[in-house]
Design an enzyme around this catalytic site. Structure first.
Site, PDB file in Angstrom:
ATOM      1  N   VAL A 280       0.981  -1.327   0.110  1.00  0.00           N
ATOM      2  CA  VAL A 280      -0.193  -0.238  -0.316  1.00  0.00           C
ATOM      3  C   VAL A 280       1.375   1.266   0.131  1.00  0.00           C
ATOM      4  O   VAL A 280       0.539   2.504  -0.826  1.00  0.00           O
ATOM      5  CB  VAL A 280      -0.946   0.079   1.404  1.00  0.00           C
ATOM      6  N   THR A 281       2.265   1.266   0.576  1.00  0.00           N
ATOM      7  CA  THR A 281       3.104   2.745   0.335  1.00  0.00           C
ATOM      8  C   THR A 281       4.231   1.554   0.674  1.00  0.00           C
ATOM      9  O   THR A 281       5.350   2.649   0.006  1.00  0.00           O
ATOM     10  CB  THR A 281       3.143   3.025   2.068  1.00  0.00           C
ATOM     11  N   GLY A 282       4.565   0.559   0.499  1.00  0.00           N
ATOM     12  CA  GLY A 282       6.035   0.233   0.284  1.00  0.00           C
ATOM     13  C   GLY A 282       6.057  -0.510  -1.395  1.00  0.00           C
ATOM     14  O   GLY A 282       5.284  -0.240  -2.733  1.00  0.00           O
TER      15      GLY A 282
ATOM     16  N   TYR B 250      -3.578   8.763  14.977  1.00  0.00           N
ATOM     17  CA  TYR B 250      -2.145   7.904  15.443  1.00  0.00           C
ATOM     18  C   TYR B 250      -1.414   7.162  16.158  1.00  0.00           C
ATOM     19  O   TYR B 250      -0.602   6.147  16.044  1.00  0.00           O
ATOM     20  CB  TYR B 250      -1.372   8.711  13.353  1.00  0.00           C
TER      21      TYR B 250
ATOM     22  N   ARG C 247      14.384  18.050  17.434  1.00  0.00           N
ATOM     23  CA  ARG C 247      13.547  17.303  16.808  1.00  0.00           C
ATOM     24  C   ARG C 247      14.680  15.931  17.039  1.00  0.00           C
ATOM     25  O   ARG C 247      15.568  16.376  16.767  1.00  0.00           O
ATOM     26  CB  ARG C 247      13.136  16.385  15.385  1.00  0.00           C
TER      27      ARG C 247
ATOM     28  N   ARG D 158       2.765  23.981  11.972  1.00  0.00           N
ATOM     29  CA  ARG D 158       2.223  22.927  11.826  1.00  0.00           C
ATOM     30  C   ARG D 158       1.051  22.355  12.395  1.00  0.00           C
ATOM     31  O   ARG D 158       1.560  22.223  13.700  1.00  0.00           O
ATOM     32  CB  ARG D 158       2.662  21.877  10.602  1.00  0.00           C
TER      33      ARG D 158
HETATM   34  P1  NAD Z   1       6.219   2.507   5.315  1.00  0.00           P
HETATM   35  O1  NAD Z   1       4.814   2.810   5.135  1.00  0.00           O
HETATM   36  O2  NAD Z   1       6.774   3.296   4.336  1.00  0.00           O
HETATM   37  O3  NAD Z   1       5.767   1.191   6.080  1.00  0.00           O
HETATM   38  C1  NAD Z   1       5.161   0.278   6.113  1.00  0.00           C
HETATM   39  C2  NAD Z   1       5.302  -0.864   5.795  1.00  0.00           C
HETATM   40  O4  NAD Z   1       3.394  -1.621   5.979  1.00  0.00           O
HETATM   41  C3  NAD Z   1       5.093  -0.411   3.528  1.00  0.00           C
HETATM   42  O5  NAD Z   1       5.969  -1.300   2.786  1.00  0.00           O
HETATM   43  C4  NAD Z   1       3.046  -1.411   3.582  1.00  0.00           C
HETATM   44  O6  NAD Z   1       3.173  -1.506   2.257  1.00  0.00           O
HETATM   45  C5  NAD Z   1       2.925  -2.490   4.699  1.00  0.00           C
HETATM   46  N1  NAD Z   1       1.186  -1.931   5.279  1.00  0.00           N
HETATM   47  C6  NAD Z   1       1.576  -1.369   5.901  1.00  0.00           C
HETATM   48  N2  NAD Z   1      -0.765  -1.083   5.594  1.00  0.00           N
HETATM   49  C7  NAD Z   1      -1.055  -2.899   5.522  1.00  0.00           C
HETATM   50  C8  NAD Z   1      -1.709  -4.470   6.202  1.00  0.00           C
HETATM   51  N3  NAD Z   1      -2.206  -3.908   6.611  1.00  0.00           N
HETATM   52  N4  NAD Z   1      -0.771  -5.217   5.119  1.00  0.00           N
HETATM   53  C9  NAD Z   1       0.320  -5.620   4.955  1.00  0.00           C
HETATM   54  N5  NAD Z   1       1.230  -4.700   4.631  1.00  0.00           N
HETATM   55  C10 NAD Z   1       0.697  -2.927   4.901  1.00  0.00           C
HETATM   56  O7  NAD Z   1       6.244   2.851   6.693  1.00  0.00           O
HETATM   57  P2  NAD Z   1       7.909   3.619   7.654  1.00  0.00           P
HETATM   58  O8  NAD Z   1       8.327   5.094   7.691  1.00  0.00           O
HETATM   59  O9  NAD Z   1       8.641   2.257   7.137  1.00  0.00           O
HETATM   60  O10 NAD Z   1       7.448   3.351   9.250  1.00  0.00           O
HETATM   61  C11 NAD Z   1       7.304   1.469   9.380  1.00  0.00           C
HETATM   62  C12 NAD Z   1       6.517   1.936  10.788  1.00  0.00           C
HETATM   63  O11 NAD Z   1       7.880   2.738  11.750  1.00  0.00           O
HETATM   64  C13 NAD Z   1       5.502   2.266  10.709  1.00  0.00           C
HETATM   65  O12 NAD Z   1       4.660   1.337  11.510  1.00  0.00           O
HETATM   66  C14 NAD Z   1       5.807   3.446  11.532  1.00  0.00           C
HETATM   67  O13 NAD Z   1       4.423   3.879  12.198  1.00  0.00           O
HETATM   68  C15 NAD Z   1       6.683   3.199  12.033  1.00  0.00           C
HETATM   69  N6  NAD Z   1       6.920   4.483  12.440  1.00  0.00           N
HETATM   70  C16 NAD Z   1       8.371   5.400  11.296  1.00  0.00           C
HETATM   71  C17 NAD Z   1       8.417   6.552  11.971  1.00  0.00           C
HETATM   72  C18 NAD Z   1       9.222   7.697  10.807  1.00  0.00           C
HETATM   73  O14 NAD Z   1       9.812   8.211  11.378  1.00  0.00           O
HETATM   74  N7  NAD Z   1       8.929   7.164   9.366  1.00  0.00           N
HETATM   75  C19 NAD Z   1       8.545   6.923  13.560  1.00  0.00           C
HETATM   76  C20 NAD Z   1       8.263   6.337  13.699  1.00  0.00           C
HETATM   77  C21 NAD Z   1       7.469   5.289  14.165  1.00  0.00           C
HETATM   78  N1  UFG Z   2       8.626  20.643   9.175  1.00  0.00           N
HETATM   79  C1  UFG Z   2       8.987  21.293   8.616  1.00  0.00           C
HETATM   80  N2  UFG Z   2       8.579  21.373   6.793  1.00  0.00           N
HETATM   81  C2  UFG Z   2       8.041  20.220   6.018  1.00  0.00           C
HETATM   82  C3  UFG Z   2       7.926  19.367   7.167  1.00  0.00           C
HETATM   83  C4  UFG Z   2       8.089  18.949   8.247  1.00  0.00           C
HETATM   84  O1  UFG Z   2       8.915  22.611   8.989  1.00  0.00           O
HETATM   85  O2  UFG Z   2       7.831  20.007   4.995  1.00  0.00           O
HETATM   86  C5  UFG Z   2       9.003  20.573  10.334  1.00  0.00           C
HETATM   87  C6  UFG Z   2       7.932  19.982  10.898  1.00  0.00           C
HETATM   88  O3  UFG Z   2       6.984  20.217  11.271  1.00  0.00           O
HETATM   89  C7  UFG Z   2       8.540  18.716  12.826  1.00  0.00           C
HETATM   90  C8  UFG Z   2       9.725  19.014  12.078  1.00  0.00           C
HETATM   91  O4  UFG Z   2       9.964  19.598  11.147  1.00  0.00           O
HETATM   92  O5  UFG Z   2       8.637  19.979  13.248  1.00  0.00           O
HETATM   93  C9  UFG Z   2      10.006  17.474  11.713  1.00  0.00           C
HETATM   94  O6  UFG Z   2       8.131  16.866  11.252  1.00  0.00           O
HETATM   95  P1  UFG Z   2       8.787  15.337  10.404  1.00  0.00           P
HETATM   96  O7  UFG Z   2       7.311  15.174   9.514  1.00  0.00           O
HETATM   97  O8  UFG Z   2       9.804  14.911   9.248  1.00  0.00           O
HETATM   98  O9  UFG Z   2       8.563  14.684  11.639  1.00  0.00           O
HETATM   99  P2  UFG Z   2       7.556  14.392  12.906  1.00  0.00           P
HETATM  100  O10 UFG Z   2       8.425  14.574  14.321  1.00  0.00           O
HETATM  101  O11 UFG Z   2       6.254  15.508  12.301  1.00  0.00           O
HETATM  102  O12 UFG Z   2       6.661  12.709  12.662  1.00  0.00           O
HETATM  103  C10 UFG Z   2       8.399  11.476  13.213  1.00  0.00           C
HETATM  104  C11 UFG Z   2       7.273  10.415  11.726  1.00  0.00           C
HETATM  105  C12 UFG Z   2       6.324   9.841  13.524  1.00  0.00           C
HETATM  106  C13 UFG Z   2       6.615   9.977  14.410  1.00  0.00           C
HETATM  107  C14 UFG Z   2       7.520  11.206  14.928  1.00  0.00           C
HETATM  108  C15 UFG Z   2       8.278  10.827  16.206  1.00  0.00           C
HETATM  109  O13 UFG Z   2       6.384  11.188  11.402  1.00  0.00           O
HETATM  110  O14 UFG Z   2       5.723   8.948  12.844  1.00  0.00           O
HETATM  111  O15 UFG Z   2       8.533  11.493  14.297  1.00  0.00           O
HETATM  112  O16 UFG Z   2       8.888  12.406  16.571  1.00  0.00           O
HETATM  113  F1  UFG Z   2       6.095   9.845  15.930  1.00  0.00           F
END
Ligand code: NAD
Ligand code: UFG
Length: 327
Positions: free
Chosen positions: A34-36, A142, A222, A283
């Site tokens: 779905v997002t992978g 979330y 952050r 935001r």
């Molecule tokens: P992502 O969207 O790139 O990866 C999620 C993957 O799970 C995708 O490949 C998607 O296709 C798959 N998926 C989603 N729902 C599914 C389902 N029902 N069945 C099978 N596959 C499914 O996201 P990511 O950035 O890689 O994040 C991975 C995990 O880490 C997530 O659980 C997210 O909440 C958590 N997380 C991410 C961050 C970040 O900064 N990226 C921070 C904190 C937590």
């Molecule tokens: N930001 C900007 N401009 C942009 C995008 C982001 O100024 O175009 C700022 C945001 O306002 C925030 C900082 O950059 O102050 C970081 O934002 P991100 O969207 O990169 O990350 P978040 O801190 O909002 O969230 C991320 C993950 C969440 C996780 C969280 C935990 O997306 O899943 O870190 O800290 F929960």
């Protein structure tokens, strides 16, 4: 013995797959894409395309993969603003997926799971840095869905011999050091990839969301964690559970904060590009500062963040340049 990686075709999951294989683990992947991206994992990896909420599909997968020693669970919808607009969709996928996984693990007697939780479970904490004893008060669906997943795991591990580790990531950044895999989200919202898309001139500029926060330069602070360090923590958590470690939760960050302007300046230095920027409004829902206290992960798992922001941006820049349009 196999490690089953759920969501292994996503940004973080694909790096986990690569690093598990590099460390000699046998790996199989489930993802509904779905997002992978299928291209994010090596063609030689056993891949099951389907939804973890689909019990019949998941049970069939567990049947085929008979020797699962542990599950790494990365599947989720994870965009905060989208979750505010579509809460039910988030609870369905994140909580519903978790339910199906726990039931299937119990049915097939799979004992260990390491899963992605998030700093978003803490909401707007009063104190920084954030430790495991900081109260979890999510402020969006979330974060709430992830806290519900943590609680489901906790109750299930109390009732059965399943053990889990919840890893609460702070801000994940970076890419594989050779730039071969990286962040390729269709609707990119994260700061660093947007900065790098601007450096590559795919965007005219980056808008920094607000400079009236209670921080030294007014922009949000952050705590960024590098992908290699993050996956290292997953592998250590899996080994900890296999060695008989009890279920637990850990906050994962570098314990050092960077303001949005500091991230932008670092990216300008690393890429050698101007990266035009403008200051915009806040935001909705952004806390002033989120910094992890990761000492518990050091004490219990023997884990420590090694890589700094420059390494994360440098690796992500390699990825961005070699894959300007993703996979
Ligand atoms: P992502 O969207 O790139 O990866 C999620 C993957 O799970 C995708 O490949 C998607 O296709 C798959 N998926 C989603 N729902 C599914 C389902 N029902 N069945 C099978 N596959 C499914 O996201 P990511 O950035 O890689 O994040 C991975 C995990 O880490 C997530 O659980 C997210 O909440 C958590 N997380 C991410 C961050 C970040 O900064 N990226 C921070 C904190 C937590
Ligand atoms: N930001 C900007 N401009 C942009 C995008 C982001 O100024 O175009 C700022 C945001 O306002 C925030 C900082 O950059 O102050 C970081 O934002 P991100 O969207 O990169 O990350 P978040 O801190 O909002 O969230 C991320 C993950 C969440 C996780 C969280 C935990 O997306 O899943 O870190 O800290 F929960």
């Amino acid at each position: 013995m196999t490690v089953l990686v759920l969501g292994g075709a996503g940004y973080i999951g694909s790096h986990a797959v690569a690093m598990l294989v590099e460390n000699g683990y046998d790996v199989a992947v489930v993802d509904n894409l779905v997002t992978g991206h299928r291209e994010a994992i090596d063609a030689s990896i056993r891949f099951y395309e389907g939804d973890v909420r689909d019990r019949a599909f998941l049970e069939k997968t567990f049947e085929i993969e008979k020797d699962i020693e542990g599950v790494m669970h990365f599947c989720a919808y994870s965009l905060v603003s989208e979750s505010m607009e579509k809460p039910v969709m988030y609870f369905d996928n994140n909580v519903g997926g978790c339910l199906s996984i726990l039931e299937t693990m119990e049915k097939f007697d799979v004992k260990h799971i390491v899963f992605s939780s998030t700093a978003a479970t803490f909401g707007m904490p009063e104190k920084s840095p954030i430790s495991e004893t900081t109260p979890q008060r999510p402020i969006n669906p979330y974060g709430e869905s992830k806290l519900m997943m943590e609680k489901m795991m906790a109750w299930q591990s109390q009732a059965t011999d399943m053990t889990y580790v919840a890893l609460r990531y702070f801000n994940v950044a970076g890419a594989k050091a050779d730039g071969s895999i990286g962040e390729a989200h269709q609707h990119e919202t994260h700061l660093i990839p947007i900065i790098l898309q601007t450096a590559l001139k795919q965007r005219d500029d980056i808008t920094i969301f607000g400079d009236d926060y209670k921080t030294p330069d007014g922009t949000c602070i952050r705590d960024y964690i590098d992908m290699a360090d993050l996956i290292d923590a997953h592998i250590k958590a899996l080994e900890y559970l296999k060695a008989g470690g009890k279920s637990d939760q850990f906050n994962l960050g570098s314990s050092k904060g960077y303001s949005n302007l500091e991230v932008l300046e670092t990216a300008r230095r690393v890429t050698g590009q101007d990266i035009p920027s403008q200051m915009g409004d806040r935001r909705l829902g952004d806390p002033d500062e989120l910094i992890a206290d990761s000492r518990k992960a050091t004490q219990v798992l023997g884990w420590q963040a090694k890589n700094g922001l420059e390494t994360m941006i440098s690796n992500a820049w390699k990825w961005q340049q070699s894959h300007p349009n993703g996979y």
